[in-house]
Design an enzyme around this catalytic site. Structure first.
Site, PDB file in Angstrom:
ATOM      1  N   GLY A  52      18.475  59.056  45.852  1.00  0.00           N
ATOM      2  CA  GLY A  52      18.158  57.645  46.072  1.00  0.00           C
ATOM      3  C   GLY A  52      16.881  57.294  45.338  1.00  0.00           C
ATOM      4  O   GLY A  52      15.995  58.143  45.191  1.00  0.00           O
TER       5      GLY A  52
ATOM      6  N   GLY B 252      15.537  53.684  45.421  1.00  0.00           N
ATOM      7  CA  GLY B 252      15.137  52.302  45.691  1.00  0.00           C
ATOM      8  C   GLY B 252      13.640  52.269  45.965  1.00  0.00           C
ATOM      9  O   GLY B 252      12.883  53.143  45.525  1.00  0.00           O
ATOM     10  N   ASN B 253      13.214  51.283  46.735  1.00  0.00           N
ATOM     11  CA  ASN B 253      11.802  51.087  47.036  1.00  0.00           C
ATOM     12  C   ASN B 253      11.227  52.287  47.798  1.00  0.00           C
ATOM     13  O   ASN B 253      10.256  52.926  47.364  1.00  0.00           O
ATOM     14  CB  ASN B 253      11.731  49.790  47.861  1.00  0.00           C
TER      15      ASN B 253
ATOM     16  N   PHE C  33      21.035  55.551  41.021  1.00  0.00           N
ATOM     17  CA  PHE C  33      22.270  54.780  40.854  1.00  0.00           C
ATOM     18  C   PHE C  33      22.048  53.931  39.601  1.00  0.00           C
ATOM     19  O   PHE C  33      21.231  53.014  39.607  1.00  0.00           O
ATOM     20  CB  PHE C  33      22.507  53.912  42.096  1.00  0.00           C
TER      21      PHE C  33
ATOM     22  N   LYS D 158      17.849  54.594  57.308  1.00  0.00           N
ATOM     23  CA  LYS D 158      17.853  53.924  58.605  1.00  0.00           C
ATOM     24  C   LYS D 158      19.156  53.151  58.749  1.00  0.00           C
ATOM     25  O   LYS D 158      19.373  52.164  58.056  1.00  0.00           O
ATOM     26  CB  LYS D 158      16.641  52.988  58.719  1.00  0.00           C
TER      27      LYS D 158
ATOM     28  N   ALA E 185       7.329  50.656  52.519  1.00  0.00           N
ATOM     29  CA  ALA E 185       7.167  51.511  51.326  1.00  0.00           C
ATOM     30  C   ALA E 185       6.033  51.041  50.408  1.00  0.00           C
ATOM     31  O   ALA E 185       5.255  51.863  49.911  1.00  0.00           O
ATOM     32  CB  ALA E 185       8.488  51.554  50.564  1.00  0.00           C
TER      33      ALA E 185
ATOM     34  N   LYS F   2      15.599  49.533  65.236  1.00  0.00           N
ATOM     35  CA  LYS F   2      14.463  48.608  65.081  1.00  0.00           C
ATOM     36  C   LYS F   2      14.757  47.528  64.025  1.00  0.00           C
ATOM     37  O   LYS F   2      14.172  46.448  64.059  1.00  0.00           O
ATOM     38  CB  LYS F   2      13.175  49.358  64.769  1.00  0.00           C
TER      39      LYS F   2
ATOM     40  N   ARG G 284      11.150  43.561  55.355  1.00  0.00           N
ATOM     41  CA  ARG G 284      12.046  42.663  54.611  1.00  0.00           C
ATOM     42  C   ARG G 284      13.106  42.030  55.512  1.00  0.00           C
ATOM     43  O   ARG G 284      13.541  40.901  55.288  1.00  0.00           O
ATOM     44  CB  ARG G 284      12.698  43.409  53.453  1.00  0.00           C
ATOM     45  N   ASN G 285      13.537  42.738  56.573  1.00  0.00           N
ATOM     46  CA  ASN G 285      14.534  42.161  57.493  1.00  0.00           C
ATOM     47  C   ASN G 285      13.949  40.927  58.175  1.00  0.00           C
ATOM     48  O   ASN G 285      14.592  39.897  58.306  1.00  0.00           O
ATOM     49  CB  ASN G 285      14.931  43.195  58.550  1.00  0.00           C
TER      50      ASN G 285
END
Ligand SMILES: NC(=O)c1ccc[n+]([C@@H]2O[C@H](COP(=O)([O-])OP(=O)(O)OC[C@H]3O[C@@H](n4cnc5c(N)ncnc54)[C@H](O)[C@@H]3O)[C@@H](O)[C@H]2O)c1
Length: 402
Positions: A63, A65-66, A94, A174, A207, A259, A323-324
């Protein structure tokens, strides 16, 4: 009723059986383990010949990503310092084409920077980006999984039968999968599909803050071997990233997963400008639902886990800054008129939201078990996300004391 008892027996057999035979550390890993148990010889002081090359552990991060890129940075800095690890850290990417037509992998290897997911941060020259998943993992005996959870099933299927020898894994993912026989935590998916032991690392970890070396804490959840947990702790720990091992894989992983649903609720509260008291109430109710659901699914989950970084601290940071929360705030501001997919694409530039899909997955579990009424916050979040309720409904429910 029959369905429910089948569901329970599946969960519990999963929790008992998914970890393969208590992993006996491989020779490479046991060399890392003894290093973890004693003051770690540092390459700079002891010289690289300290540990036989064949016995050194080799790490691959699956992986990029961030958070994946920050994890690679943390690991790469420690791999250089500790004689029980190979210097090189592989990072599976990816593959994507950047707007200028270049491949992301080529740019990472040229600039030592993940220009799309972690711009402006050097990963360490010993990080090698690799777009070929099989090639990236083939020599590693320590695998770090860190992709959005919706891709993990496909990744595990691609790796099925390809992981041989004594390999240990850790999941930073997560989220969970909901299969017809019930919920399946990502660490279980990895263990079952690949036949390897899998720890987890979760915590109050935005992150971008760790990328610039601001102090934070994390929790490693382990199942059987404290020694293996200590090796992971050693691999991730830095003076600005303090990692604590906890003997509770399911508790740690469910904290990290659930969470994100609470973060969506906090975002609604912010979007509706309901204020700090309301947000604190949402965090408290959310934490209580996290604990209640975790314990219903896995009675072995410990109360103390909720006081670790993966518990209360992650709820706080994610409800303040994640971010959520941010995307849910925009959703509530639009009165629920703009879809989460549209907002995710516009606001996150390729990064993925986890809270909305986790809310759906949690709702499927609650519905299946007849527990919807017991978890008003979790259920309401899902119903707002799917447009069945207005964002204001986030405070219009009776608290059923889950
Ligand atoms: N970002 C954070 O602050 C943070 C902190 C702690 C934990 N996490 C968790 O870490 C995990 C990984 O998140 P992240 O922030 O590294 O990712 P991200 O959301 O920043 O990036 C998305 C990643 O998914 C990849 N991707 C896109 N399509 C794909 C496909 N079809 N198959 C496989 N990969 C694909 C992209 O290339 C990119 O690497 C998530 O479970 C997240 O909840 C994130």
């Amino acid at each position: 009723m029959r369905l429910r008892s089948f569901f329970f027996s599946s969960i519990f057999s999963l929790s008992r059986s998914h970890s393969p035979s208590p992993s006996l550390p491989s020779s490479r890993l046991s060399s890392s383990l003894s290093a973890a148990m004693s003051p770690a010889p540092e390459k700079s002081r002891q010289g690289n010949g300290e540990c036989n090359n064949d016995l050194k552990s080799k790490v691959t991060v699956v992986g990029s990503g961030n958070w994946g890129s920050v994890a690679a940075k943390l690991i790469a800095s420690n791999a250089l310092k500790l004689s029980s690890f190979h210097d090189e850290v592989r990072m599976w990417v990816f593959e994507e084409l950047l707007p200028n037509g270049e491949k992301l992998t080529d740019v990472i290897n040229k600039t030592n920077e993940n220009v799309k997911y972690l711009p402006g941060i050097k990963l360490g020259k010993n990080v090698v980006a690799d777009p070929d998943l099989e090639n990236a993992v083939k020599e590693a005996n320590m695998l770090v999984f860190v992709t959005p959870h919706q891709f993990m099933d496909g990744i595990c299927k691609k790796l099925d039968g390809k992981i041989t020898g004594d390999v240990e894994a850790i999941s930073l993912v997560k989220g969970m999968e909901v299969k017809k026989e019930g919920p399946c935590m990502i660490s279980s998916l990895i263990s079952k599909q690949l036949g390897i032991n899998c720890c987890v690392l979760m915590g109050a970890n935005i992150a971008n803050e760790i990328a610039v070396e601001k102090f934070s804490e994390a929790t490693v959840g382990y199942r059987e071997s404290r020694e293996i947990a200590d090796t992971w702790v050693q691999l991730f720990s830095t003076p600005y990233f303090m990692v604590t091992p906890v003997h509770d894989v399911e508790g740690v992983e469910l904290c990290g997963t659930l969470k994100n649903v609470v973060a969506i609720a906090a975002g609604f509260v912010d979007g509706l400008e309901m204020g700090n008291n309301t947000k604190a109430a949402i965090m408290r109710i959310g934490l209580r639902e996290m604990k209640a659901l975790s314990k219903l699914l896995f009675p072995s989950v410990k109360d103390s886990t909720f006081f670790e970084s993966c518990g209360v601290a992650d709820v706080i940071t994610t409800c303040l800054g994640g971010r959520n929360r941010r995307v849910a705030e925009a959703f509530a501001k639009s009165g629920g008129k703009r879809s989460f997919d549209e907002l995710e694409a516009e606001m996150l530039q390729g990064q993925k939201l986890q809270g909305v899909s986790t809310a759906r997955e949690v709702y499927e579990v609650l519905n299946h078990c007849g527990w919807v009424e017991m978890f008003p916050l979790f259920s309401t979040v899902h119903q707002i996300c799917t447009g069945r309720l207005q964002p204001e409904a986030i405070v219009h429910y009776r608290d059923h004391k889950a």
